[in-house]
Write a protein that holds these residues in place. Structure first.
Motif, mmCIF file in Angstrom:
data_model
loop_
_atom_site.group_PDB
_atom_site.id
_atom_site.type_symbol
_atom_site.label_atom_id
_atom_site.label_comp_id
_atom_site.label_asym_id
_atom_site.label_seq_id
_atom_site.Cartn_x
_atom_site.Cartn_y
_atom_site.Cartn_z
ATOM 1 N N MET A 116 4.534 6.659 -1.727
ATOM 2 C CA MET A 116 5.399 6.344 -0.613
ATOM 3 C C MET A 116 4.784 5.195 0.187
ATOM 4 O O MET A 116 3.636 5.284 0.605
ATOM 5 C CB MET A 116 5.580 7.581 0.252
ATOM 6 N N LEU A 117 5.543 4.135 0.364
ATOM 7 C CA LEU A 117 5.053 2.978 1.119
ATOM 8 C C LEU A 117 5.073 3.265 2.612
ATOM 9 O O LEU A 117 5.964 3.934 3.118
ATOM 10 C CB LEU A 117 5.922 1.755 0.849
ATOM 11 N N LYS A 118 4.063 2.717 3.302
ATOM 12 C CA LYS A 118 3.988 2.820 4.751
ATOM 13 C C LYS A 118 4.013 1.417 5.331
ATOM 14 O O LYS A 118 3.641 0.453 4.668
ATOM 15 C CB LYS A 118 2.716 3.545 5.160
ATOM 16 N N GLU A 119 4.427 1.322 6.581
ATOM 17 C CA GLU A 119 4.581 0.020 7.231
ATOM 18 C C GLU A 119 3.301 -0.812 7.203
ATOM 19 O O GLU A 119 3.348 -2.022 6.974
ATOM 20 C CB GLU A 119 5.048 0.222 8.668
ATOM 21 N N GLU A 120 2.156 -0.171 7.389
ATOM 22 C CA GLU A 120 0.903 -0.926 7.414
ATOM 23 C C GLU A 120 0.522 -1.497 6.053
ATOM 24 O O GLU A 120 -0.353 -2.347 5.954
ATOM 25 C CB GLU A 120 -0.248 -0.078 7.981
ATOM 26 N N GLU A 148 12.224 1.917 4.015
ATOM 27 C CA GLU A 148 13.055 3.125 3.934
ATOM 28 C C GLU A 148 13.909 3.125 2.662
ATOM 29 O O GLU A 148 14.044 4.160 2.003
ATOM 30 C CB GLU A 148 13.922 3.279 5.183
ATOM 31 N N CYS A 149 14.473 1.981 2.311
ATOM 32 C CA CYS A 149 15.257 1.884 1.070
ATOM 33 C C CYS A 149 14.376 2.152 -0.146
ATOM 34 O O CYS A 149 14.761 2.886 -1.054
ATOM 35 C CB CYS A 149 15.897 0.509 0.940
ATOM 36 N N HIS A 150 13.192 1.555 -0.145
ATOM 37 C CA HIS A 150 12.253 1.740 -1.253
ATOM 38 C C HIS A 150 11.847 3.207 -1.388
ATOM 39 O O HIS A 150 11.886 3.782 -2.472
ATOM 40 C CB HIS A 150 11.020 0.864 -1.045
ATOM 41 N N ASN A 151 11.471 3.811 -0.261
ATOM 42 C CA ASN A 151 11.017 5.200 -0.282
ATOM 43 C C ASN A 151 12.135 6.170 -0.649
ATOM 44 O O ASN A 151 11.859 7.251 -1.176
ATOM 45 C CB ASN A 151 10.375 5.579 1.049
ATOM 46 N N ASP A 172 14.119 -1.962 -4.831
ATOM 47 C CA ASP A 172 12.782 -2.493 -5.019
ATOM 48 C C ASP A 172 12.509 -3.408 -3.832
ATOM 49 O O ASP A 172 13.309 -4.299 -3.538
ATOM 50 C CB ASP A 172 12.722 -3.284 -6.336
ATOM 51 N N ILE A 173 11.411 -3.188 -3.143
ATOM 52 C CA ILE A 173 11.152 -3.917 -1.908
ATOM 53 C C ILE A 173 11.039 -5.426 -2.130
ATOM 54 O O ILE A 173 11.526 -6.215 -1.329
ATOM 55 C CB ILE A 173 9.915 -3.344 -1.187
ATOM 56 N N LYS A 174 10.427 -5.846 -3.236
ATOM 57 C CA LYS A 174 10.318 -7.287 -3.512
ATOM 58 C C LYS A 174 11.704 -7.884 -3.711
ATOM 59 O O LYS A 174 11.993 -8.983 -3.237
ATOM 60 C CB LYS A 174 9.468 -7.541 -4.752
ATOM 61 N N PHE A 204 1.773 -4.132 -3.267
ATOM 62 C CA PHE A 204 1.880 -3.101 -2.237
ATOM 63 C C PHE A 204 0.995 -1.932 -2.594
ATOM 64 O O PHE A 204 0.826 -1.599 -3.756
ATOM 65 C CB PHE A 204 3.337 -2.627 -2.121
ATOM 66 N N LYS A 205 0.428 -1.295 -1.575
ATOM 67 C CA LYS A 205 -0.458 -0.136 -1.779
ATOM 68 C C LYS A 205 0.348 1.138 -1.793
ATOM 69 O O LYS A 205 1.294 1.311 -1.108
ATOM 70 C CB LYS A 205 -1.496 -0.066 -0.665
#
Length: 127
Positions: free
Chosen positions: A1-5, A81-84, A89-91, A126-127
């Motif tokens: 799950m991606l986080k803003e940071e 939010e869309c990615h999670n 895909d965020i890119k 992305f991490k």
């Protein structure tokens, strides 16, 4: 799950053309599938736009609610939010957003310095 940071902010150039195209953006977002993050962002958008389609929160070319802007206006938060949610895909979302920004910039006759290079996101990790 991606986080803003862990996700770089969208490289907005501050031209405010999206704020002046709010009615068009809202209309497009309202066509997203029912229950999707983008549709929810459009449905919960709290502000109005004037007869030209410009957001009423735009004052002297700046967003008067920037630090608390709604999800529809925060590309990074919307993309995360869309990615999670498994919806995008965020890119790809960043790339498409840059292309749309560039179309709006050109249509508005703004200086090309405001353009965003959509290819820059291909190298992002992305991490």
């Amino acid at each position: 799950m991606l986080k803003e940071e862990n996700v770089a902010p969208f490289p907005c150039t501050g031209c405010s053309v999206c704020c002046r195209k709010l009615s068009e953006i809202h209309q497009a977002a309202s066509q997203a599938p029912e229950g999707s993050v983008v549709r929810q962002a459009a449905d919960s958008f709290p502000y109005e736009w004037d007869e030209t389609g410009t957001c009423t929160m735009l004052e002297d070319g700046l967003c008067s609610v920037y630090s608390e802007r709604p999800l529809m206006c925060d590309v990074r938060k919307l993309a995360i939010e869309c990615h999670n949610a498994g919806e995008c895909d965020i890119k790809r979302l960043y790339t498409l957003n840059a292309i749309i920004c560039n179309c709006f910039i050109e249509e508005a006759g703004l200086d090309p310095k405001f353009r965003i290079d959509p290819l820059q996101f291909e190298l992002w990790k992305f991490k």
